[in-house]
Design an enzyme around this catalytic site. Structure first.
Site, PDB file in Angstrom:
ATOM      1  N   ASP A   1       0.829  -1.212   0.000  1.00  0.00           N
ATOM      2  CA  ASP A   1       0.000   0.000   0.000  1.00  0.00           C
ATOM      3  C   ASP A   1       0.866   1.267   0.000  1.00  0.00           C
ATOM      4  O   ASP A   1       1.789   1.396   0.800  1.00  0.00           O
ATOM      5  CB  ASP A   1      -0.903  -0.019   1.249  1.00  0.00           C
TER       6      ASP A   1
ATOM      7  N   CYS B   1      -6.857  -2.315   4.748  1.00  0.00           N
ATOM      8  CA  CYS B   1      -6.044  -3.010   3.747  1.00  0.00           C
ATOM      9  C   CYS B   1      -6.938  -3.578   2.628  1.00  0.00           C
ATOM     10  O   CYS B   1      -7.818  -4.406   2.879  1.00  0.00           O
ATOM     11  CB  CYS B   1      -5.260  -4.138   4.408  1.00  0.00           C
TER      12      CYS B   1
END
Ligand SMILES: [Zn+2]
Length: 215
Positions: free
Chosen positions: A47, A104
């Site tokens: 990420d 996430c």
């Protein structure tokens, strides 16, 4: 050389960064070019918002890094296994940090089953199994709570998977100092938090495994 300003900006940033580093520490690149001696291996998500050196305040040379979607540690993944082996055996890092993050997308995808084919679907199999196993219980608190808890459980799962790798097991057999940490990063506040007790020996690993199967 690219004429695309989106790309050229990166080179400009780089030159500015080099100038700043040299102003602070004229010998920095001379020193770090000859060797790296990081104490930490970071295994985290790809990420773009979770940037390990930045959020831990560590300069180049102090953090060995492996990132993938949803910070998965799978013993059939030769990329991740090679990173762990190199960090533990050659660099002799003292800490391995497994860091997940709330929000996430990888964990979310595994829970919602939007992906049914392609490499990412297979990559997330382990997290999908974890979700199937805990779904009924976690959904009692609603989907948002379940997602946060799944991110935490995934850190636990990957921590235990890391502890079972040959490199880590051998380091402990040789009585080397090597501690495995399970952390979480908050996108909302930028803070890191430790989720679980550190694991630093085979007996601590066995205790952690029994606690995970009998929560
Ligand atoms: Zn992620």
């Amino acid at each position: 050389m690219s004429e695309d300003p989106e790309i050229e900006a990166l080179f400009e940033n780089n030159r500015r960064w080099v100038a700043e580093v040299i102003r602070e520490d004229p010998e920095f690149f001379v020193r770090t070019a000859s060797q790296q001696a990081p104490k930490y291996l970071w295994i985290g998500c790809s990420d773009s918002r979770v940037t390990p050196n930045q959020i831990t305040g560590l300069p180049p040379g102090q953090l060995f890094v492996h990132r993938n979607v949803a910070n998965v540690i799978n013993r059939t993944d030769s990329n991740c296994m090679s990173v762990i082996e190199f960090a533990v055996r050659v660099l002799e890092v003292r800490h391995v940090i497994v860091c997940g993050h709330y929000g996430c997308a990888g964990v979310h995808a595994a829970m919602t089953d939007h992906l049914t084919e392609g490499p990412l679907a297979g990559w997330l199999d382990g997290i999908r199994n974890l979700w199937d196993h805990n779904k009924a219980n976690l959904l009692k608190g609603g989907m948002q709570m379940a997602e946060a808890r799944m991110v935490e459980l995934n850190v636990r799962k990957q921590m235990l998977s890391l502890c079972q790798t040959t490199a880590v097991e051998q380091a402990w057999q040789q009585r080397k100092y090597l501690h495995v940490h399970g952390w979480i990063y908050g996108l909302n506040d930028g803070l890191l938090r430790s989720l679980y007790a550190d694991i630093g020996s085979i007996s601590e690993r066995i205790r952690a495994e029994s606690e995970s199967t009998n929560p």
